[in-house]
Write an enzyme that holds these catalytic residues in place. Sequence first.
Site, short mmCIF file in Angstrom:
data_model
loop_
_atom_site.label_atom_id
_atom_site.label_comp_id
_atom_site.label_asym_id
_atom_site.label_seq_id
_atom_site.Cartn_x
_atom_site.Cartn_y
_atom_site.Cartn_z
N LYS A 3 28.01 34.09 38.71
CA LYS A 3 28.83 35.26 39.03
C LYS A 3 29.22 35.28 40.51
CE LYS A 3 26.49 37.79 35.35
NZ LYS A 3 25.44 38.78 35.02
N ILE A 37 31.41 46.85 35.60
CA ILE A 37 31.93 47.11 36.95
C ILE A 37 33.21 46.30 37.15
CG2 ILE A 37 31.45 46.94 39.41
CD1 ILE A 37 28.45 46.95 38.71
#
Length: 463
Positions: free
Chosen positions: A225, A156
């Site tokens: 993340k 992504i």
Amino acid sequence: MFRDPVQSLEPQPLQPAAVAMRPLRVGMIGLGTVGAGTFRVLARNQALIAGRAGRGIEVVVVAARNLARAAGVVGTDVALTNDPMQVATHPDVDVLVEVAGGTGPAREWVLAAIAAGKHVVTANKALLAVHGSEIFAAAREHGVAVAYEGAVAVSIPIVKALREGLTANRIEWVAGIVNGTTNFILSKMRDEGLDFAEALQQAQALGYAEADPSFDVEGVDAAHKMALLAANAFGMPVRFADAQVEGITRLQGLDVACAEQLGFRIKLLGVARRREDHGVPGIELRVQPALMPATHLMAQVNDSMNGIMVKGDAAGVTMYYGAGAGSEPTASAVIADLVDVARLDGTLAAQRVPHLGFQAHAVDDTLAVLPRAAVHTRHYLRVPVHSGEQTDAVGAWLATRQVPVAQVQLAHDQALPPGTPPQVLVLTGAVAQATVDCAVHALAAHPAVAGPVATLRVEMLEA
């Protein structure tokens, strides 16, 4: 509205750089799952990639532990070494690709490459979450780029979306399922009625979980993340150390079933949300298992897939979905970063996309992560009671403790393991975590309560 300058219709001579630009020379540290996938995709799609990059991209030297195995992957045209520092400082390398992982030696290799004037591409989210501020500062000092799309949600392109596609927006929140291992486990717990240990064992057998899955199941990987996404979304330093992190190891199958009864599904959700209390801005930065409405798009992200949503003031809510792990999905992100680096030739450092989406002078060092007690969300409580007739009493008692009760019901008998006492299920309105903690602590001593009270946050992610 805008007028283009009048241009001659005569063909213009090509500049020397456009006629023949030498390939971007890559040195790679690590030839495991990601490294091998990167080499394989580069070789398979080399003409297509060169057409997009404006020049070829070729791996010239690789550091690997097993040189015989590495030779079987890269062939005879690529130099091999078992010394990563040789790759980081190699005179024929333009960009270092670090896909070995870890935060100790990897930091030394990356800083050495930067000091030698080389760009860096990495898929190492732990490295940047822990040492990102130091690495980005060194890159600015030496005028090189550090690219890391492969470190966050893999296939992504969420870093590019935040730094470029949504650059006009004041980002309100970013939320996502950014760990494929835990999403697979939770999907199995819901679909097959497995407990956590059984679902983890299945994930390990299929290669979705490591032999030591701690980073995944304890939420650390997701927090790495989310710290990077928050920095890009809000113009703040990488504040992984301040994130509130809770994994899924203590999650019970009973809560998965009770959530379904209420019309919700449980996901390990990372949330970075802008808040302003009493005129003082702050950021919620957290990872925790949370209930989401079963009809919500994010609740439909199953198995090992990842999904991320972003709320911007201009764009509204946008959603991004794709594979969160795997050899070639990660390679796709790594090579996209290499293409960006290949296009930098002749570009001044000040004109490049900043490492964290904001120019260094615009990064707000004072923007703090809010403490756990200050987080406002809805909550789910599962309260074991001696008798189902005490259901209303539980809801009424919570209301006296300033907990806004939105829904109270008894868990269905079929959801309960044999010998389990009745369970009262409570959904609250939005309330501070500190208020819920105090109420739950006091509730444990209530005469109606027959055991420990389970609590989870509820995230609606409304537009």
